[in-house]
Write a protein that holds these residues in place. Sequence first.
Motif, PDB file in Angstrom:
ATOM      1  N   ASP A 924       0.822  -1.205   0.000  1.00  0.00           N
ATOM      2  CA  ASP A 924       0.000   0.000   0.000  1.00  0.00           C
ATOM      3  C   ASP A 924       0.859   1.260   0.000  1.00  0.00           C
ATOM      4  OD1 ASP A 924      -2.828   0.664  -0.088  1.00  0.00           O
ATOM      5  OD2 ASP A 924      -2.501   1.723   1.797  1.00  0.00           O
ATOM      6  N   GLU A 925       2.018   1.211   0.632  1.00  0.00           N
ATOM      7  CA  GLU A 925       2.933   2.356   0.565  1.00  0.00           C
ATOM      8  C   GLU A 925       3.378   2.597  -0.877  1.00  0.00           C
ATOM      9  OE1 GLU A 925       4.493   4.605   3.131  1.00  0.00           O
ATOM     10  OE2 GLU A 925       2.448   4.041   3.689  1.00  0.00           O
ATOM     11  N   ALA A 926       3.610   1.505  -1.614  1.00  0.00           N
ATOM     12  CA  ALA A 926       3.972   1.653  -3.023  1.00  0.00           C
ATOM     13  C   ALA A 926       2.813   2.244  -3.821  1.00  0.00           C
ATOM     14  CB  ALA A 926       4.373   0.285  -3.598  1.00  0.00           C
ATOM     15  N   ARG A 927       1.593   1.806  -3.522  1.00  0.00           N
ATOM     16  CA  ARG A 927       0.412   2.359  -4.194  1.00  0.00           C
ATOM     17  C   ARG A 927       0.269   3.847  -3.906  1.00  0.00           C
ATOM     18  NH1 ARG A 927      -4.579   3.959  -2.983  1.00  0.00           N
ATOM     19  NH2 ARG A 927      -4.068   3.694  -0.783  1.00  0.00           N
ATOM     20  N   LYS A 928       0.439   4.244  -2.645  1.00  0.00           N
ATOM     21  CA  LYS A 928       0.338   5.659  -2.276  1.00  0.00           C
ATOM     22  C   LYS A 928       1.401   6.498  -2.993  1.00  0.00           C
ATOM     23  CE  LYS A 928      -1.426   4.820   2.420  1.00  0.00           C
ATOM     24  NZ  LYS A 928      -1.090   4.936   3.865  1.00  0.00           N
ATOM     25  N   GLY A 929       2.615   5.956  -3.049  1.00  0.00           N
ATOM     26  CA  GLY A 929       3.678   6.686  -3.732  1.00  0.00           C
ATOM     27  C   GLY A 929       3.354   6.911  -5.195  1.00  0.00           C
ATOM     28  N   TRP A 930       2.784   5.911  -5.848  1.00  0.00           N
ATOM     29  CA  TRP A 930       2.403   6.052  -7.257  1.00  0.00           C
ATOM     30  C   TRP A 930       1.303   7.096  -7.407  1.00  0.00           C
ATOM     31  CZ3 TRP A 930      -2.176   5.156  -9.928  1.00  0.00           C
ATOM     32  CH2 TRP A 930      -2.052   5.177 -11.329  1.00  0.00           C
ATOM     33  N   LEU A 931       0.302   7.093  -6.487  1.00  0.00           N
ATOM     34  CA  LEU A 931      -0.778   8.081  -6.551  1.00  0.00           C
ATOM     35  C   LEU A 931      -0.252   9.500  -6.333  1.00  0.00           C
ATOM     36  CD1 LEU A 931      -3.670   6.288  -4.590  1.00  0.00           C
ATOM     37  CD2 LEU A 931      -3.539   6.732  -7.048  1.00  0.00           C
ATOM     38  N   ARG A 932       0.709   9.661  -5.425  1.00  0.00           N
ATOM     39  CA  ARG A 932       1.253  11.000  -5.173  1.00  0.00           C
ATOM     40  C   ARG A 932       2.009  11.509  -6.387  1.00  0.00           C
ATOM     41  NH1 ARG A 932       2.438   8.667  -0.096  1.00  0.00           N
ATOM     42  NH2 ARG A 932       4.634   8.402  -0.683  1.00  0.00           N
ATOM     43  N   ARG A 933       2.757  10.650  -7.008  1.00  0.00           N
ATOM     44  CA  ARG A 933       3.490  11.066  -8.211  1.00  0.00           C
ATOM     45  C   ARG A 933       2.531  11.432  -9.331  1.00  0.00           C
ATOM     46  NH1 ARG A 933       6.879   6.852  -6.547  1.00  0.00           N
ATOM     47  NH2 ARG A 933       5.845   5.376  -7.950  1.00  0.00           N
ATOM     48  N   ALA A 934       1.460  10.635  -9.491  1.00  0.00           N
ATOM     49  CA  ALA A 934       0.479  10.925 -10.530  1.00  0.00           C
ATOM     50  C   ALA A 934      -0.229  12.249 -10.252  1.00  0.00           C
ATOM     51  CB  ALA A 934      -0.544   9.790 -10.620  1.00  0.00           C
ATOM     52  N   ALA A 935      -0.520  12.527  -8.972  1.00  0.00           N
ATOM     53  CA  ALA A 935      -1.193  13.778  -8.614  1.00  0.00           C
ATOM     54  C   ALA A 935      -0.283  14.975  -8.874  1.00  0.00           C
ATOM     55  CB  ALA A 935      -1.622  13.736  -7.150  1.00  0.00           C
ATOM     56  N   ARG A 936       0.992  14.849  -8.526  1.00  0.00           N
ATOM     57  CA  ARG A 936       1.914  15.955  -8.775  1.00  0.00           C
ATOM     58  C   ARG A 936       2.040  16.228 -10.268  1.00  0.00           C
ATOM     59  NH1 ARG A 936       4.790  13.690  -4.301  1.00  0.00           N
ATOM     60  NH2 ARG A 936       6.043  12.417  -5.701  1.00  0.00           N
ATOM     61  N   GLY A 937       1.960  15.172 -11.051  1.00  0.00           N
ATOM     62  CA  GLY A 937       2.015  15.364 -12.491  1.00  0.00           C
ATOM     63  C   GLY A 937       0.821  16.132 -13.023  1.00  0.00           C
ATOM     64  N   LYS A 938      -0.313  16.078 -12.279  1.00  0.00           N
ATOM     65  CA  LYS A 938      -1.513  16.822 -12.676  1.00  0.00           C
ATOM     66  C   LYS A 938      -1.642  18.159 -11.957  1.00  0.00           C
ATOM     67  CE  LYS A 938      -4.146  12.592 -13.648  1.00  0.00           C
ATOM     68  NZ  LYS A 938      -5.341  11.797 -13.285  1.00  0.00           N
ATOM     69  N   GLY A 939      -0.621  18.523 -11.187  1.00  0.00           N
ATOM     70  CA  GLY A 939      -0.659  19.813 -10.507  1.00  0.00           C
ATOM     71  C   GLY A 939      -1.315  19.792  -9.153  1.00  0.00           C
ATOM     72  N   ASP A 940      -1.672  18.604  -8.640  1.00  0.00           N
ATOM     73  CA  ASP A 940      -2.274  18.498  -7.306  1.00  0.00           C
ATOM     74  C   ASP A 940      -1.149  18.400  -6.288  1.00  0.00           C
ATOM     75  OD1 ASP A 940      -3.545  17.840  -4.973  1.00  0.00           O
ATOM     76  OD2 ASP A 940      -4.936  16.424  -5.897  1.00  0.00           O
ATOM     77  N   PRO A 941      -1.017  19.388  -5.360  1.00  0.00           N
ATOM     78  CA  PRO A 941       0.088  19.360  -4.414  1.00  0.00           C
ATOM     79  C   PRO A 941       0.019  18.218  -3.419  1.00  0.00           C
ATOM     80  CG  PRO A 941      -1.475  21.085  -3.827  1.00  0.00           C
ATOM     81  CD  PRO A 941      -1.877  20.558  -5.160  1.00  0.00           C
ATOM     82  N   ARG A 942      -1.138  17.599  -3.279  1.00  0.00           N
ATOM     83  CA  ARG A 942      -1.235  16.495  -2.331  1.00  0.00           C
ATOM     84  C   ARG A 942      -0.379  15.316  -2.761  1.00  0.00           C
ATOM     85  NH1 ARG A 942      -7.403  15.146  -1.587  1.00  0.00           N
ATOM     86  NH2 ARG A 942      -7.365  15.411  -3.837  1.00  0.00           N
TER      87      ARG A 942
END
Length: 942
Positions: A924-942
């Motif tokens: 799940d930590e790996a999943r969260k890391g992937w989601l954070r990277r994807a969000a940053r790529g879309k401009g979401d600071p979270r």
Amino acid sequence: MSGGHASTDPPVTGGRKGEAVGTTSGSGTRSAVSQLPAGEVFSALGTSRRGLPAAQARDGLEKYGANELPRAGRRAVWRQLGAQFTDLFAVVLIIASGITFLAYALQEPRDVDTFRLAVAILGVVVLNAAIGFAQEYSAERTAQALEAMVPHTCRVLRGGERLELPTRELVPGDVVVLEAGDAVSADCRVVEAHELSVNNAPLTGESNAVDRTADPVAAGPLVEARNCVFMGTDVVAGSGRAVVFATGEATEFGRIYRLAAAAPRQKTPLQLQVASMARRVAGAALAIGALMFAVRLPTGESVVTLFVFALGVMVALVPEGLPATLSVSLAIGVRRMARRHALIKQLLAVEALGSTTVVCTDKTGTLTQAEMTVTQVWAGGAPHPVTGVGYEPSGEVADAAPVRELLRVAGLCSNARLVAPTGPREHWRVLGDTTEGALLVVADKAGLDLGAEEAAAPRVTEFPFDSDRKLMTTVHKTGDGYQACVKGAPGELLARCTDVEWDGRRRRLTGEDRAAVAAAGDALASQGLRVLAVARRELDGPRPAQEEAESALTLLGLVGMLDPPRPEVTDAVAACRRAGIRVVMVTGDHPLTAEAVARRVGIVRRPDPVVVTGARLDAMDGEALDSLLAEPSDLLLCRVSPEHKMRVVTAFQRRGEVVAVTGDGANDAPALKHADIGVAMGASGTDVAREAASMVLLDDSFASIAAAVRLGRAVYQNIRKFLVYLFSHNIGELIPILAATFAGFPLVPISAVQILAIDLGSDVLPALALGAEPPEPDVMDRPPRSRHERLFSAAVVGRILFLGGIQATCVSAVFFWHIGSAGIPFDAFTKDTLAYQEAITMVQAGIVLSQFFNALTVRSDRQSILKAGLLSNPALLAAGGFGVAFMVAISYAPPLQAVFNTAPLDAADWAVLAGLGTLPLLADEARKGWLRRAARGKGDPR
């Protein structure tokens, strides 16, 4: 006709019990009494100026009934408690308990510990019922609260004698005596009025005192008749006499009672979703259990054995600890909100707050202080701002010297009285007209001792205010002469002025001066202020004619006042806007006043808000109202009735909105009850509003709403967290059973008794600790979720399958690895085979350990556990540690080994299980890391 004698019965009958005038055709017929001259009212109501004779009053009490509202029918306590067991999730638990009892009955030999576990499940049901019953016990007392608002005694003329009687003994035809400070005990037609004004806010929501007259009025809504006073309102100034025409349930207050009693409690989104979830879980458990029973039936096993197997499948799918966890999590939210001065009366209202999309807020007492305050004094072409809020005389008038004479005259021309607090819980208050009270306060702020001024200039004559002149005048003895002090509407008073006195110099009032005064008055009015002009005149004698006292006046200046907004409201409204919540003002007040307050607090930001009155709402059909509410513009609803408020709330709900309604008056009660969540004021609100609401703000602060929304959203997030936590291990329990079935293994990898031990012994405490997680930092920067959003959204279900699938794969692998390493054929295994006992112990221990790490990872959707802090929720670590310790005891303690058919594990077994248990966390930590990277790529600071 005038002064008729008392008759045996009123001439017109047939209305609702408690009404003297024919009322079966509605308010139009009731208003007939308001159209009569005062002298004819007595004969129309079967009475006289001397009041009813005692014998006729007794007959009237028997005929019309007591002047009180009927007590609400309340279910017996045992019925209220029994209702807690009819909730579908409670039914699911009861079924699970019944299945466990049945398993005990079918076992050979019978195991008493299975019986004890069945009793434990029932204990969970009883715990849930006790919590729900305690929270809901006092939620339905609206009628009693309405009755409590009616004063207990009143002054009445009976046979010419003035008596003080219990209000319940009032009957139509009674002549009541009204004085400042009295509460009105029934609906009455005024027949004498001396500067009489009343506060109708509890009934209509209008903040300003309204004058009453004895003159007849044109036909129209009864509540707007200026010659009537109504139950539940207060006399704020003057005196008078009035004849009762309606009592008890027949009053306008009684009409509101009927609306409130008829309005059903709306189910919250969480109630609907939990009910849906319970249906789905129960259906799935029964269906899969039946399927497994049917699949294994051809194997030749006994029906009892197959039934126990199906029981294990069903129990694996039923999260026994969820209702208790849900209730206690909501209770944690209740305690947190109580610390923020928000009292929650219904547990599920906590979550409803978090899903709120629209707040319909009252104005007076909710957004404002409900205390008139002078904010500007204007004289000599210059404004003099005034600091301080409310009736407490703390603050100052800027450059007070030039306006002290103005404030002295205004203070002398007042009948109100300022009362200081006598105890630590009391506040400064005003007896009399609130406008005059504000004048007394500003005079004190300017350094004037009005008591000394009144002693130096005693009043000798008064010309009361009336709506035609729009002026009030008092005459005072001053040294060798007399002085008229006049205050009133700027336009009316300015027309009577010939001179002006500014900065201590008196001169003729020029055309330029008049234009300047008019412009200043308009400027103050545009700020939403109520504006009064003040003037005086020197007189030769103590008894001048009214026209003389109110002509050739010397203008002193203007005073601007308002009911000020609460200082914290602006930030609270802004927080609601950031959270995607629409704030709509719904008030009985004047549109201009409402718009001025709405602009001050940020509800209105655009130059062209949509302002809709109750009259316009009456002209709208449902489609037009839906179109109005669909517009994104700033919306103000003014001059509205209780029916209007309910209609607006219903229309919003029809659009799929989750509606919170705030209010403090009895007129708000129907809407408070009908809303998804009603929010009442605790300090200034009426009892009926508090009883009709789901939440009470103990400090009357609108800011507490924003804080409560934040906590409500956190509650919903936490509910989802422990749903993921609880249901993911259900998959870990079910998949090994299914795998063993299709692999042809004759025994279950985990028994029903073990599953119950996990559900009730290892899962409840960590789930409760998850329910206590604080709000995430960005919770108020997210839009409210849709009313139709499911508790088990695609994201939640996906995460349950993701984490549960990892657990299921790990424990299934451990089970078959241990069974295979024994080198024994499947059909040779029995319940007493040591390898089997060790294998099922490893399955149970594997689920418990993986759930320990699972609890850490579900604390956040995206945030890494390292950032959230491994030790930031010590209760969660302690709860997880307790579950692991309980599992160790099951493995090693002989009495528990006998109960659960387990065996001791060695260190290597525990090491393997611990390693596999961390896999859900790492994945799940790996999943969260992937989601954070994807969000940053879309401009979401979270």
